[in-house]
Design a protein around this motif. Structure first.
Motif, PDB file in Angstrom:
ATOM      1  N   ARG A 246       0.822  -1.204   0.000  1.00 23.84           N
ATOM      2  CA  ARG A 246       0.000   0.000   0.000  1.00 23.84           C
ATOM      3  C   ARG A 246       0.862   1.263   0.000  1.00 23.84           C
ATOM      4  O   ARG A 246       0.370   2.343  -0.256  1.00 23.84           O
ATOM      5  N   HIS A 247       2.151   1.142   0.319  1.00 25.57           N
ATOM      6  CA  HIS A 247       3.009   2.309   0.470  1.00 25.57           C
ATOM      7  C   HIS A 247       4.043   2.349  -0.640  1.00 25.57           C
ATOM      8  O   HIS A 247       4.510   1.314  -1.119  1.00 25.57           O
ATOM      9  N   ARG A 248       4.383   3.525  -1.058  1.00 25.51           N
ATOM     10  CA  ARG A 248       5.439   3.709  -2.043  1.00 25.51           C
ATOM     11  C   ARG A 248       6.747   3.961  -1.310  1.00 25.51           C
ATOM     12  O   ARG A 248       6.924   4.996  -0.680  1.00 25.51           O
ATOM     13  N   PRO A 249       7.672   3.024  -1.405  1.00 27.38           N
ATOM     14  CA  PRO A 249       8.856   3.114  -0.564  1.00 27.38           C
ATOM     15  C   PRO A 249       9.780   4.284  -0.898  1.00 27.38           C
ATOM     16  O   PRO A 249      10.512   4.738  -0.048  1.00 27.38           O
ATOM     17  N   LEU A 250       9.768   4.774  -2.130  1.00 26.17           N
ATOM     18  CA  LEU A 250      10.717   5.793  -2.523  1.00 26.17           C
ATOM     19  C   LEU A 250      10.116   7.185  -2.566  1.00 26.17           C
ATOM     20  O   LEU A 250      10.769   8.135  -2.968  1.00 26.17           O
ATOM     21  N   LEU A 251       8.860   7.317  -2.206  1.00 24.66           N
ATOM     22  CA  LEU A 251       8.218   8.628  -2.239  1.00 24.66           C
ATOM     23  C   LEU A 251       7.815   9.031  -0.833  1.00 24.66           C
ATOM     24  O   LEU A 251       6.747   8.669  -0.348  1.00 24.66           O
ATOM     25  N   PRO A 252       8.653   9.752  -0.136  1.00 31.63           N
ATOM     26  CA  PRO A 252       8.333  10.138   1.242  1.00 31.63           C
ATOM     27  C   PRO A 252       7.161  11.099   1.281  1.00 31.63           C
ATOM     28  O   PRO A 252       6.940  11.884   0.367  1.00 31.63           O
ATOM     29  N   ARG A 253       6.451  11.006   2.386  1.00 30.03           N
ATOM     30  CA  ARG A 253       5.302  11.877   2.566  1.00 30.03           C
ATOM     31  C   ARG A 253       5.728  13.176   3.235  1.00 30.03           C
ATOM     32  O   ARG A 253       6.587  13.191   4.098  1.00 30.03           O
ATOM     33  N   ARG A 254       5.074  14.244   2.830  1.00 31.72           N
ATOM     34  CA  ARG A 254       5.351  15.531   3.471  1.00 31.72           C
ATOM     35  C   ARG A 254       4.708  15.575   4.847  1.00 31.72           C
ATOM     36  O   ARG A 254       3.617  15.075   5.046  1.00 31.72           O
ATOM     37  N   ASP A 255       5.409  16.213   5.738  1.00 36.38           N
ATOM     38  CA  ASP A 255       4.881  16.393   7.082  1.00 36.38           C
ATOM     39  C   ASP A 255       4.000  17.642   7.091  1.00 36.38           C
ATOM     40  O   ASP A 255       4.503  18.753   6.862  1.00 36.38           O
ATOM     41  N   PRO A 256       2.702  17.512   7.322  1.00 39.64           N
ATOM     42  CA  PRO A 256       1.837  18.697   7.297  1.00 39.64           C
ATOM     43  C   PRO A 256       2.164  19.703   8.381  1.00 39.64           C
ATOM     44  O   PRO A 256       1.778  20.866   8.287  1.00 39.64           O
ATOM     45  N   GLY A 257       2.891  19.284   9.402  1.00 31.69           N
ATOM     46  CA  GLY A 257       3.238  20.215  10.467  1.00 31.69           C
ATOM     47  C   GLY A 257       4.550  20.939  10.243  1.00 31.69           C
ATOM     48  O   GLY A 257       4.969  21.721  11.088  1.00 31.69           O
ATOM     49  N   GLN A 258       5.221  20.683   9.096  1.00 32.89           N
ATOM     50  CA  GLN A 258       6.529  21.289   8.878  1.00 32.89           C
ATOM     51  C   GLN A 258       6.443  22.810   8.789  1.00 32.89           C
ATOM     52  O   GLN A 258       7.191  23.523   9.454  1.00 32.89           O
ATOM     53  N   ALA A 259       5.552  23.325   7.955  1.00 31.63           N
ATOM     54  CA  ALA A 259       5.454  24.775   7.774  1.00 31.63           C
ATOM     55  C   ALA A 259       5.098  25.493   9.069  1.00 31.63           C
ATOM     56  O   ALA A 259       5.735  26.501   9.411  1.00 31.63           O
ATOM     57  N   PRO A 260       4.092  25.018   9.829  1.00 32.46           N
ATOM     58  CA  PRO A 260       3.830  25.700  11.103  1.00 32.46           C
ATOM     59  C   PRO A 260       5.018  25.683  12.057  1.00 32.46           C
ATOM     60  O   PRO A 260       5.269  26.667  12.760  1.00 32.46           O
ATOM     61  N   ARG A 261       5.765  24.581  12.089  1.00 38.65           N
ATOM     62  CA  ARG A 261       6.915  24.533  12.985  1.00 38.65           C
ATOM     63  C   ARG A 261       7.999  25.506  12.542  1.00 38.65           C
ATOM     64  O   ARG A 261       8.664  26.121  13.373  1.00 38.65           O
ATOM     65  N   CYS A 262       8.218  25.644  11.236  1.00 33.94           N
ATOM     66  CA  CYS A 262       9.209  26.602  10.755  1.00 33.94           C
ATOM     67  C   CYS A 262       8.771  28.034  11.040  1.00 33.94           C
ATOM     68  O   CYS A 262       9.591  28.882  11.399  1.00 33.94           O
ATOM     69  N   ARG A 263       7.453  28.291  10.890  1.00 38.60           N
ATOM     70  CA  ARG A 263       6.963  29.636  11.229  1.00 38.60           C
ATOM     71  C   ARG A 263       7.136  29.904  12.722  1.00 38.60           C
ATOM     72  O   ARG A 263       7.479  31.014  13.136  1.00 38.60           O
ATOM     73  N   ALA A 264       6.892  28.876  13.531  1.00 42.07           N
ATOM     74  CA  ALA A 264       7.085  29.038  14.976  1.00 42.07           C
ATOM     75  C   ALA A 264       8.553  29.304  15.298  1.00 42.07           C
ATOM     76  O   ALA A 264       8.868  30.078  16.215  1.00 42.07           O
ATOM     77  N   ALA A 265       9.456  28.686  14.539  1.00 43.76           N
ATOM     78  CA  ALA A 265      10.887  28.927  14.761  1.00 43.76           C
ATOM     79  C   ALA A 265      11.245  30.376  14.460  1.00 43.76           C
ATOM     80  O   ALA A 265      12.016  31.003  15.186  1.00 43.76           O
ATOM     81  N   VAL A 266      10.669  30.924  13.379  1.00 41.34           N
ATOM     82  CA  VAL A 266      10.944  32.317  13.045  1.00 41.34           C
ATOM     83  C   VAL A 266      10.379  33.246  14.118  1.00 41.34           C
ATOM     84  O   VAL A 266      11.032  34.204  14.544  1.00 41.34           O
ATOM     85  N   ARG A 267       9.141  32.960  14.573  1.00 37.58           N
ATOM     86  CA  ARG A 267       8.548  33.801  15.622  1.00 37.58           C
ATOM     87  C   ARG A 267       9.384  33.750  16.897  1.00 37.58           C
ATOM     88  O   ARG A 267       9.553  34.766  17.587  1.00 37.58           O
ATOM     89  N   ALA A 268       9.914  32.578  17.210  1.00 36.19           N
ATOM     90  CA  ALA A 268      10.738  32.454  18.419  1.00 36.19           C
ATOM     91  C   ALA A 268      12.020  33.269  18.293  1.00 36.19           C
ATOM     92  O   ALA A 268      12.523  33.811  19.283  1.00 36.19           O
ATOM     93  N   ARG A 269      12.555  33.374  17.092  1.00 37.07           N
ATOM     94  CA  ARG A 269      13.763  34.169  16.885  1.00 37.07           C
ATOM     95  C   ARG A 269      13.504  35.651  17.085  1.00 37.07           C
ATOM     96  O   ARG A 269      14.419  36.409  17.419  1.00 37.07           O
ATOM     97  N   LEU A 270      12.262  36.088  16.875  1.00 34.59           N
ATOM     98  CA  LEU A 270      11.916  37.495  17.030  1.00 34.59           C
ATOM     99  C   LEU A 270      11.356  37.818  18.413  1.00 34.59           C
ATOM    100  O   LEU A 270      11.151  38.985  18.736  1.00 34.59           O
TER     101      LEU A 270
END
Length: 461
Positions: A246-270
């Motif tokens: 059922r899974h494609r071994p060579l096509l990793p899935r995107r983490d839907p929480g990646q963008a919010p975590r990166c935005r949180a990292a930027v906010r923490a820097r400020l």
């Protein structure tokens, strides 16, 4: 000014035991050469603005946008790019950014008009803002912990050396050939660095026990083969003969929480900007850098009557040498007497140098003395402000120094813009007015707001 390396410094631990010291030192030297190329590119433009304006058919103030765009983009890029790029393999970040910087400097050298030149400078600043913090992190990671300070000192020293050697060499090359050669020089250096990095292993610190990111934010997610993505677990990749998975071994899935975590990292820097002490201290830095770059960017126009060998390249070299002395003085004096005893005199001496410079512009010796005094004061101011910020203890030193680096580059963008407006409107001889006004405003913040806030916070603690 001279603060570009401290942007995101290092949050990675040195890999223990790992390399032959000689090979590690060579890697640090390669990384430092890339920083030298970027520093040369930053400081050489002031010496060729007049040639750019003449060749492209724009005013000197219009050509000054080349400095403004680069500085502003670098300041923003250092904040926005650091969190997502920290998840990428270090060598990939360094190779791609240095290669892009080389290509974009070639594009700047070949630019047929000002819009094309500005576009190349904007993208080149993004590449530079990705390379410098990554180089500092890699320099510390490749060396054992006992030599981490020396590695970082090498990176900072290469940026300072660019003002003493790189920028004057670029101005001299431009006087012999064309202003376009001043962009070709950093491009060649960056291309050499790219080739050398391809042959070297730049380690990533161990994943286990990774310290939290500056300011306490969680780092952006990191996958084993594709940073920022979730890998399909190994047990799900296996399939029995004749049966589809059922899974494609060579096509990793995107983490839907990646963008919010990166935005949180930027906010923490400020987040430290919410502290009045931090905000006021950074305002002092911003104002003095605005004053300094309003004059430095248009130094050749201001000192056009002083006929000396190498032209403006000589004064740029004097400024860089004075900066080396000023950095030592500012750091030592801040340790002995406290940063406040350095910041105040630096503001006064800078204001005096800006006011005197137009009156000494006709004589090489007088102009050199004024430029040297200014260089010592401004460069000595930087470590004292860094010392003060770290002493506030409102966030990690890495994060506070990153914000200080942003204030330096925002000030350089504002200064080059204001200076260009004055040069086009009333001439370079009036540059001292905006510089002295900015120094006066910085003095007011330093003596009133900063001291009041610091006393208040000391009582709370």
């Amino acid at each position: 000014m001279g603060d570009g390396v401290t942007g995101t410094a290092v949050r990675e631990r040195a890999v223990p035991g790992l390399r032959r010291p000689r090979a590690a030192r060579r890697t640090v030297a390669v990384l430092g050469t890339g920083v030298f190329a970027i520093g040369t590119d930053m400081f050489v433009v002031a010496g060729v603005l007049g040639d750019i304006a003449t060749d492209l058919g724009v005013t000197v103030g219009g050509a000054g946008l080349v400095v403004t765009v680069f500085a502003l983009t670098y300041a923003v890029g250092a904040v926005l790019l650091a969190p997502p790029l920290s998840a990428r393999p270090p060598r990939r970040v360094l190779v791609v950014s240095s290669a892009a910087f080389a290509v974009l400097n070639v594009s700047a050298a070949l630019a047929p008009a000002l819009p094309a030149l500005l576009a190349a400078r904007l993208l080149g600043a993004l590449a530079a803002s990705a390379y410098v913090p990554a180089a500092a992190a890699a320099a510390a990671a490749v060396m054992p912990t006992s030599h981490r300070g020396r590695a970082l000192g090498t990176i900072v020293g290469c940026m300072s050396a660019a003002t003493v050697l790189g920028a004057p060499a670029g101005v001299l090359l431009a006087s012999m050939l064309s202003w376009r050669a001043s962009f070709a020089l950093p491009a060649v250096l960056a291309a050499v660095v790219t080739g050398l990095l391809l042959t070297r292993d730049v380690p990533r610190p161990p994943e286990s026990g990774e310290p939290p990111a500056p300011g306490g934010e969680a780092p952006c997610p990191r996958g084993a083969g594709h940073p920022g993505r979730q890998q399909v677990p190994p047990h799900q990749r296996q399939q029995r003969p004749g049966q589809f998975s059922r899974h494609r071994p060579l096509l990793p899935r995107r983490d839907p929480g990646q963008a919010p975590r990166c935005r949180a990292a930027v906010r923490a820097r400020l987040r430290p900007l919410g502290s009045p002490a931090v905000a006021a201290t950074l305002m002092v830095t911003f104002l003095l850098m605005t004053a300094s770059y309003s004059t430095y960017t248009y130094l050749p126009q201001l000192l056009a009557e002083a006929v000396v060998p190498m032209g403006s390249g000589l004064f740029i070299a004097v400024f860089g040498l004075a900066g080396v002395a000023g950095t030592w003085w500012g750091g030592s004096a801040a340790d002995r007497r406290g940063p406040g005893r350095v910041v105040g005199p630096a503001l006064v001496v800078s204001a005096a140098a800006f006011a005197v410079l137009p009156h000494t512009a006709a004589t090489a010796a007088g102009a050199a003395v004024a430029v040297a005094g200014w260089g010592v004061a401004v460069w000595g101011f930087v470590p004292a402000q860094q010392h003060r910020l770290i002493g506030l203890g409102t966030a990690t030193p890495t994060l506070l120094l990153a914000l200080h680096s942003g204030a330096v580059h925002l000030g350089s963008a504002a200064g080059s813009l204001l200076g260009g407006l004055i040069v086009d409107a009333v001439g370079a001889a009036r540059l001292w007015t905006v510089a002295v006004v900015c120094c006066g405003a910085a003095w007011a913040v330093h003596t009133v707001l900063v001291r009041t806030v610091l006393v208040r916070e000391e009582k709370r603690s």
